[in-house]
Design a protein around this motif. Structure first.
Motif, short mmCIF file in Angstrom:
data_model
loop_
_atom_site.label_atom_id
_atom_site.label_comp_id
_atom_site.label_asym_id
_atom_site.label_seq_id
_atom_site.Cartn_x
_atom_site.Cartn_y
_atom_site.Cartn_z
N MET A 32 0.86 -1.17 0.00
CA MET A 32 0.00 0.00 0.00
C MET A 32 0.90 1.23 0.00
O MET A 32 1.67 1.45 0.93
CB MET A 32 -0.91 0.01 1.23
N GLU A 38 -2.65 5.76 1.98
CA GLU A 38 -3.87 5.35 2.67
C GLU A 38 -5.07 5.88 1.92
O GLU A 38 -5.22 7.09 1.73
CB GLU A 38 -3.88 5.89 4.10
N PHE A 64 -11.88 3.30 -0.21
CA PHE A 64 -11.76 2.01 0.46
C PHE A 64 -13.06 1.22 0.40
O PHE A 64 -13.10 0.10 -0.13
CB PHE A 64 -11.33 2.23 1.92
N PHE A 85 -3.83 2.73 -5.11
CA PHE A 85 -3.20 2.74 -3.79
C PHE A 85 -2.32 1.52 -3.55
O PHE A 85 -1.62 1.45 -2.53
CB PHE A 85 -4.27 2.82 -2.69
N HIS A 142 2.46 -5.27 2.51
CA HIS A 142 1.34 -5.31 3.45
C HIS A 142 0.62 -6.65 3.38
O HIS A 142 0.28 -7.23 4.40
CB HIS A 142 0.37 -4.17 3.15
N ARG A 188 -9.00 -6.76 9.46
CA ARG A 188 -8.91 -5.47 8.79
C ARG A 188 -9.22 -5.62 7.30
O ARG A 188 -8.53 -5.12 6.44
CB ARG A 188 -7.54 -4.82 9.02
#
Length: 583
Positions: free
Chosen positions: A426, A429, A435, A452, A468, A494
């Motif tokens: 990533m 953010e 998102f 992203f 990530h 997450r």
């Protein structure tokens, strides 16, 4: 090695035509401050003629770039390699004589202002080097490395300028250049004393020319985007977030998961930094494709000492168990241990959609780990049956990276795009709207080209890069990471699950996975990460192993308290503790 000829008294600048807009820069300042220097102004027409005459081998690459800034980047590297001198962007202003640089046998670079470093830092680089003003003697070998990286990134030429021809490519070349005496590296004040917002740099001056301020950059050509978030976009994002909370299904609480990890064990250095040691090879399977036989035979090519190599399959159904049984019967005795762990369908749970499939695959991984990991194992090599070709010394190459979690680059064709997009970085953010617009079934499922994220094919100019998420095809894990409770999330952590969730969980716990974009392995053309519905299995976990093999399941940490053995993490795998008690 240095070049005795040194930097010649030549200044190079480029622009589309000879008519430079008055507010773009100050080309005249370079002539005024350097009356004894030659001044060469290159137009697009001049550059095309240069490539046709001097670098026909790069002409196709030059013409393939869709953005003028990319052609200008490649041109400046080639011009400095061919003629030497000083290159300066047209949106610059010379402030003093360049005479102190004349005759220096090194390539002279300065860093960008520290406020620009974020793209480099997130990719594991320690700073960002500036390609807007550079000086060099002719024929310096450093530029061959830069140009080679531009070639390497040719397939991604429609991507980010920074990492196809720009400062990130230059920075990677600086990091990899072996002859450090051939470079004169300086703080930003030499050529770029202000940042893109006009703020002066407050960095400490260093380097052979760090005490000088020879020019400044006006940043007229900056392509940094600024996105406006409208009221409607913000409200829509909030609605999507609420919808995800209500309908996204069960998920893991990050605080609880992280709280169950053995942080002391995670913080401890790897017990086996060398390439030796016992390696546990684990193969999780939801289905058995036609490539299973060739995959098994390929495992025999692993170059790790066979008396320290343990091979176990986790079979969650899908047919063709006879292939595994036959392989273990013929070759199991050549490994330190080998066998098959059969896992019941009821352990895997429902399998609807991508979430269900990946949840079941994560459950197979956790069951397989629970049944096979022992105190003598130093590393765990996870590999799926789609992995069809890889270097025999793949374990050694991954170990040499020094990472506790290392991932090679899975591709279908050498030099092609990443086949396993579960390995990603990533780079920024995303806003809430960006998102939650890609959240389905409680999982983040963006398109492969999501702005992203960067996949390993986007990062080939780097030999290693922090990640990530990690892909499912192959990963090497320090066994102590699993013992500390780092397992594979069977529910979204997450908004990520299975190996992607494992990578993010590890990073949150302070263990940063490392991707190796230039270490390629080949996979079959089948879609990774979306396995089909597994065939039913009525029995509980059973094991088929070659005669004489031992299988000692470990007890869960709450029962044994033995930190040398794996720990259960009930937050990640609700049924993990029960399975681990099996005797």
């Amino acid at each position: 090695m240095t070049f005795s000829s040194g930097i010649p008294r030549i200044i190079h600048q480029t622009w589309k035509t000879r008519q430079v807009p008055p507010d773009m820069g100050d080309p005249e300042s370079w002539i005024t401050h350097n009356p004894g220097w030659e001044y060469h102004f290159w137009t697009d027409e001049d550059l095309l003629a240069f490539f046709k005459k001097e670098r026909p081998d790069l002409l196709d690459l030059y013409l393939s770039y869709g953005r003028p800034v990319q052609r200008a980047d490649l041109a400046r590297y080639c011009i400095l390699q061919r003629f030497g001198g000083l290159y300066a962007d047209v949106d610059t202003r010379c402030l003093a004589s360049l005479e102190p640089l004349a005759g220096d046998p090194r390539v002279i670079l300065c860093e960008e202002p520290a406020r620009h470093w974020q793209p480099a830092l997130v990719r594991g680089l320690d700073r960002l080097w500036f390609n807007g003003t550079m000086a060099s003697p002719p024929g310096h070998p450093f530029w061959s490395g830069v140009i080679d990286l531009c070639r390497l990134m040719a397939e991604r030429r429609h991507g980010d300028v920074l990492e196809t021809t720009g400062p990130l490519v230059l920075t990677a070349a600086v990091r990899d250049y072996a002859d450090r005496e051939g470079l004169a590296l300086n703080s930003c004040g030499v050529f770029a004393d202000t940042d893109v917002h006009g703020a002066p740099s407050d960095s400490v001056r260093y380097g052979p020319y760090g005490h000088l301020t020879l020019s400044t950059h006006l940043w007229k050509g900056s392509w940094y985007a600024r996105t406006r978030r409208t009221w409607w976009r913000r409200k829509t994002a909030r609605v999507r977030q609420i919808f995800d909370r209500l309908s996204g299904g069960p998920r893991l609480a990050p605080g609880r998961v992280l709280g169950q990890l053995d942080r002391a064990l995670l913080a401890r250095a790897s017990r086996q930094p060398s390439e030796e040691g016992h390696v546990l090879v684990l193969v999780p399977m939801l289905k058995a494709g036609p490539q299973l036989s060739s995959f098994c035979e390929r495992l025999l090519s692993l170059g790790h000492p066979r008396d320290k190599l343990h091979l176990w399959f986790g079979h969650g159904g899908g047919g063709r168990p006879d292939v595994l049984d036959d392989f273990i019967a013929r070759h199991g005795g050549t490994f330190a241990s080998a066998g098959v762990v059969r896992i019941a369908r009821k352990r895997l749970g429902p399998g609807r959609g991508k979430r269900g499939a990946l949840s079941r695959l994560a459950a197979i991984r956790n069951e397989l780990l629970a049944a096979t990991l022992k105190a003598r194992h130093d590393r765990v090599l996870w590999i799926v049956t789609e992995a069809m070709d890889y270097p025999p010394d793949i374990v050694a190459q991954l170990t040499r990276s020094g990472a506790r979690i290392a991932v090679p680059h899975a591709v279908q064709d050498p030099g092609g795009q990443s086949a396993d997009t579960g390995s990603f970085l990533m780079i920024a953010e995303p806003a809430r709207a960006d998102f939650y617009g890609h959240v389905r079934q409680g999982l983040l499922q963006p398109p492969h080209s999501w702005e992203f994220r960067r996949h390993l094919h986007d990062l080939r100019y780097l030999d290693t890069v922090p990640l990530h998420g990690v892909g499912r095809t192959m990963l090497l894990v320090d066994a102590d990471c699993h013992r500390a409770g780092l397992l594979f999330p069977e529910r979204p952590y997450r908004h990520l699950i299975d190996t992607e969730g494992f990578g993010l969980l590890a990073r949150d716990a302070g263990v940063v996975p490392l991707g190796l974009p230039q270490l390629e392995i080949l996979v079959s053309g089948e879609l990774l990460g979306a396995p089909e519905e597994s065939a039913q299995g009525k029995r509980g976990p059973t094991h088929v192993s070659w005669p004489g093999a031992t299988l000692a399941p470990f007890p869960a940490a709450p029962l044994s308290g033995d930190k040398a053995l794996p720990m259960a993490n009930e937050a990640l795998s609700p049924r993990f503790t029960r399975v681990a008690r099996r005797s």
